[in-house]
Design a protein around this motif. Structure first.
Motif, PDB file in Angstrom:
ATOM      1  N   ILE A   7      11.346 -37.786  -7.119  1.00  0.00           N
ATOM      2  CA  ILE A   7      12.477 -36.896  -7.366  1.00  0.00           C
ATOM      3  C   ILE A   7      13.580 -37.179  -6.351  1.00  0.00           C
ATOM      4  O   ILE A   7      13.380 -37.931  -5.398  1.00  0.00           O
ATOM      5  N   VAL A   8      14.740 -36.576  -6.569  1.00  0.00           N
ATOM      6  CA  VAL A   8      15.863 -36.696  -5.643  1.00  0.00           C
ATOM      7  C   VAL A   8      15.989 -35.384  -4.884  1.00  0.00           C
ATOM      8  O   VAL A   8      16.133 -34.322  -5.494  1.00  0.00           O
ATOM      9  N   GLY A   9      15.895 -35.446  -3.574  1.00  0.00           N
ATOM     10  CA  GLY A   9      16.065 -34.243  -2.758  1.00  0.00           C
ATOM     11  C   GLY A   9      17.465 -34.219  -2.169  1.00  0.00           C
ATOM     12  O   GLY A   9      17.950 -35.234  -1.648  1.00  0.00           O
ATOM     13  N   VAL A  10      18.144 -33.102  -2.282  1.00  0.00           N
ATOM     14  CA  VAL A  10      19.501 -32.964  -1.752  1.00  0.00           C
ATOM     15  C   VAL A  10      19.477 -31.879  -0.687  1.00  0.00           C
ATOM     16  O   VAL A  10      19.164 -30.720  -0.982  1.00  0.00           O
ATOM     17  N   ASN A  11      19.750 -32.249   0.535  1.00  0.00           N
ATOM     18  CA  ASN A  11      19.789 -31.276   1.618  1.00  0.00           C
ATOM     19  C   ASN A  11      21.244 -31.055   2.013  1.00  0.00           C
ATOM     20  O   ASN A  11      21.833 -31.851   2.740  1.00  0.00           O
ATOM     21  N   VAL A  12      21.805 -29.991   1.472  1.00  0.00           N
ATOM     22  CA  VAL A  12      23.233 -29.749   1.653  1.00  0.00           C
ATOM     23  C   VAL A  12      23.551 -29.424   3.102  1.00  0.00           C
ATOM     24  O   VAL A  12      24.528 -29.931   3.674  1.00  0.00           O
ATOM     25  N   THR A  13      22.692 -28.618   3.722  1.00  0.00           N
ATOM     26  CA  THR A  13      23.016 -28.212   5.094  1.00  0.00           C
ATOM     27  C   THR A  13      22.926 -29.393   6.074  1.00  0.00           C
ATOM     28  O   THR A  13      23.647 -29.436   7.054  1.00  0.00           O
TER      29      THR A  13
ATOM     30  N   ALA B 127      27.019 -29.931  -5.107  1.00  0.00           N
ATOM     31  CA  ALA B 127      25.750 -29.554  -4.463  1.00  0.00           C
ATOM     32  C   ALA B 127      25.902 -28.245  -3.688  1.00  0.00           C
ATOM     33  O   ALA B 127      25.036 -27.372  -3.727  1.00  0.00           O
ATOM     34  N   SER B 128      27.019 -28.092  -2.993  1.00  0.00           N
ATOM     35  CA  SER B 128      27.227 -26.882  -2.185  1.00  0.00           C
ATOM     36  C   SER B 128      27.357 -25.633  -3.061  1.00  0.00           C
ATOM     37  O   SER B 128      26.973 -24.543  -2.657  1.00  0.00           O
ATOM     38  N   VAL B 131      23.771 -24.440  -3.918  1.00  0.00           N
ATOM     39  CA  VAL B 131      23.150 -23.755  -2.776  1.00  0.00           C
ATOM     40  C   VAL B 131      23.757 -22.366  -2.600  1.00  0.00           C
ATOM     41  O   VAL B 131      23.046 -21.372  -2.402  1.00  0.00           O
ATOM     42  N   ALA B 221       9.835 -23.794  -9.075  1.00  0.00           N
ATOM     43  CA  ALA B 221       9.436 -25.174  -9.344  1.00  0.00           C
ATOM     44  C   ALA B 221       9.367 -25.441 -10.841  1.00  0.00           C
ATOM     45  O   ALA B 221       9.151 -24.541 -11.623  1.00  0.00           O
ATOM     46  N   PHE B 240      13.713 -25.540  -6.821  1.00  0.00           N
ATOM     47  CA  PHE B 240      13.461 -25.243  -5.405  1.00  0.00           C
ATOM     48  C   PHE B 240      14.749 -25.124  -4.595  1.00  0.00           C
ATOM     49  O   PHE B 240      14.842 -25.673  -3.501  1.00  0.00           O
ATOM     50  N   GLY B 243      17.087 -22.400   1.118  1.00  0.00           N
ATOM     51  CA  GLY B 243      17.407 -22.771   2.509  1.00  0.00           C
ATOM     52  C   GLY B 243      18.328 -23.962   2.632  1.00  0.00           C
ATOM     53  O   GLY B 243      18.085 -24.850   3.451  1.00  0.00           O
ATOM     54  N   GLY B 244      19.365 -24.008   1.808  1.00  0.00           N
ATOM     55  CA  GLY B 244      20.361 -25.076   1.980  1.00  0.00           C
ATOM     56  C   GLY B 244      19.995 -26.396   1.330  1.00  0.00           C
ATOM     57  O   GLY B 244      20.676 -27.396   1.543  1.00  0.00           O
ATOM     58  N   ARG B 245      18.918 -26.432   0.535  1.00  0.00           N
ATOM     59  CA  ARG B 245      18.536 -27.680  -0.106  1.00  0.00           C
ATOM     60  C   ARG B 245      17.981 -27.432  -1.508  1.00  0.00           C
ATOM     61  O   ARG B 245      17.722 -26.300  -1.894  1.00  0.00           O
ATOM     62  N   PHE B 246      17.851 -28.504  -2.272  1.00  0.00           N
ATOM     63  CA  PHE B 246      17.234 -28.399  -3.602  1.00  0.00           C
ATOM     64  C   PHE B 246      16.735 -29.773  -4.025  1.00  0.00           C
ATOM     65  O   PHE B 246      17.058 -30.795  -3.403  1.00  0.00           O
ATOM     66  N   ASN B 247      15.935 -29.794  -5.094  1.00  0.00           N
ATOM     67  CA  ASN B 247      15.448 -31.052  -5.673  1.00  0.00           C
ATOM     68  C   ASN B 247      16.061 -31.256  -7.048  1.00  0.00           C
ATOM     69  O   ASN B 247      16.254 -30.292  -7.795  1.00  0.00           O
ATOM     70  N   VAL B 248      16.344 -32.526  -7.380  1.00  0.00           N
ATOM     71  CA  VAL B 248      16.833 -32.864  -8.723  1.00  0.00           C
ATOM     72  C   VAL B 248      15.741 -33.673  -9.407  1.00  0.00           C
ATOM     73  O   VAL B 248      15.319 -34.712  -8.886  1.00  0.00           O
ATOM     74  N   TYR B 249      15.267 -33.184 -10.552  1.00  0.00           N
ATOM     75  CA  TYR B 249      14.122 -33.802 -11.215  1.00  0.00           C
ATOM     76  C   TYR B 249      14.517 -34.714 -12.375  1.00  0.00           C
ATOM     77  O   TYR B 249      13.703 -35.491 -12.852  1.00  0.00           O
ATOM     78  N   ILE B 257      27.717 -34.891  -4.867  1.00  0.00           N
ATOM     79  CA  ILE B 257      27.327 -34.704  -3.469  1.00  0.00           C
ATOM     80  C   ILE B 257      28.595 -34.501  -2.649  1.00  0.00           C
ATOM     81  O   ILE B 257      29.311 -35.456  -2.337  1.00  0.00           O
ATOM     82  N   PHE B 259      29.212 -33.588   0.425  1.00  0.00           N
ATOM     83  CA  PHE B 259      29.219 -33.609   1.890  1.00  0.00           C
ATOM     84  C   PHE B 259      29.386 -35.062   2.295  1.00  0.00           C
ATOM     85  O   PHE B 259      29.061 -35.987   1.548  1.00  0.00           O
TER      86      PHE B 259
END
Lengths: 265, 265
Positions: A7-13, B127-128, B131, B221, B240, B243-249, B257, B259
């Motif tokens: 999967i692709v994880g995007v961590n914005v913070t 993305a922001s 979140v 999930a 998911f 806390g400032g993040r997510f997954n793209v499935y 994106i 940032f």
């Protein structure tokens, strides 16, 4: 009961994008036939299938004990059960009646069913036992820890020991797996509390009464229909077990307050 | 959509027992008939019933637009719909086929359905924005805040605005209420993401595709069946969000994106 997939994880913070492998929960379909008649199709986590089939027939009131089952065959997505009991449309109608009537608040109409399934048990649970078991419940659920995607159900005895823990994508299914597991091991369900991670609905309360567990405890909240039905069935309904506290919605007499500083407002 | 009822609160860590009034979620039953034929019975939170009925018929592929409905009457626990469309057993069979086949992973068999409902939209979400919307989602859900017992669904536009928020005890029902609300207001669902608090299952993905929302985002999930179906349908599945993040499935091309410090592992 899960697979690893990219999967692709995007961590914005943190301003990061990365590809990684994550654990994803599996589901399967199981079609159940009883005495050659179609009983139902269920989406579930593909483990404990035999326990699920037995437990579902038990918790839905189709069978009363293991003796009512002569044979079970499970192959791929089909389970075939031979039973001495006649499984008719009547049973489905009865199930629907209960679900719907307790929602509408018309408990009076359900006198016969409530009479049959009314729970009777002198089990007592310590308040501290209830709090303690939920503190570590998720740690004991491997599929949840891997995927964050399952509900759990288990049995809790008076000493605070957990038994028969099951996980499933569906909270009803998790209860059925526990019921079947307990039946296969010959446990006296009258001496256990049913513990859950999911919401407490009329259907869950009725399943608990049918399998004979006199106490139901959950992380989550009950609906009004669940509270009404639990009161009518003589079942102790405990919810919102979180952070050292919980609520009791019906029949609090089975909860022993085992701390000394007691204050009633 | 909730009532206040007296319960017993037990605070083990503070050594206190007290009686107090707490808010408990209500449920009701709604039986839907289409053209005099029984369509189904649903347990749901008793608000937005008209939206729910329209949205369910829409998200299940029974109707394609409001024009397919001539009349709706809702009285107590029965909704009667007159439709120009012929609602046959075929539709239910098709729905089951989709649910079950995608679970079994046999997407090939579903080519016709996937062809019909494949999503196509050039919507892009920052993305922001994803979140940010989940940071305040529960605050905007009054029944959840009062009872802790509901799922939420809503529409999110490219600017980050939330619209059509609905709550329900059932996560499918919340989606249906949103779909009906949007249909009644004539929104172009192709320009919105569907946001949810509940798990992402094949059924939810299919509902999103049928109503035309090209992106689905959730706190929770997805299952493997949901990911497979989302890939096949061209739908962007995000999960998911915490806390400032997510997954793209699936289909990450609709996520911008926004940032600067980007890192790919």
């Amino acid at each position: 009961m899960y697979v690893s997939t990219k999967i692709v994880g995007v961590n914005v913070t943190r301003g990061k994008v990365r590809e990684f492998f994550d654990n994803i929960a599996l589901e399967t379909i199981l079609k159940i036939y009883v005495n050659e008649s179609y009983y139902g199709a269920f989406l579930l986590t593909p483990d404990m299938l035999k326990e699920f089939v037995i437990g579902n027939l038990f918790s839905e009131g189709v069978i009363d004990s293991l003796k009512d089952i002569q044979k079970i065959e499970i192959s791929k997505d089909i389970a075939r059960v031979e039973s001495t009991r006649i499984v008719s449309e009547l049973l489905k109608a009865k199930r629907n009646l209960v679900e719907f009537s307790c929602v509408a608040g018309d408990i009076g109409e359900l006198a016969a069913i409530i009479g049959r399934y009314r729970v009777s048990s002198d089990i007592m649970l310590n308040a501290s036992t209830i709090v303690e078991v939920f503190r570590t419940l998720h740690e004991r659920m491997p599929v949840f820890r891997a995927t964050g995607c399952t509900h759990g159900a288990a049995l809790l005895d008076e000493r605070g020991e957990i038994d028969c823990l099951a996980e499933d994508l569906g909270r009803h299914n998790a209860v059925d797996k526990v019921a079947g597991f307990a039946l296969l091991r010959g446990l006296n369900l009258n001496r256990y509390a049913l513990i859950l991670t999911g919401r407490e609905t009329p259907q869950i309360v009725l399943k608990a009464a049918r399998i004979g567990t006199p106490i139901v405890c959950s992380f989550s909240a009950p609906t009004l229909g669940a509270i009404k039905l639990a009161k009518a069935l003589g079942l102790t309904l405990v919810g919102f077990v979180r952070g050292g506290r919980f609520n009791v919605y019906s029949h609090p007499e089975r909860i022993r307050i085992d701390f000394t500083s007691r204050q009633s407002l």
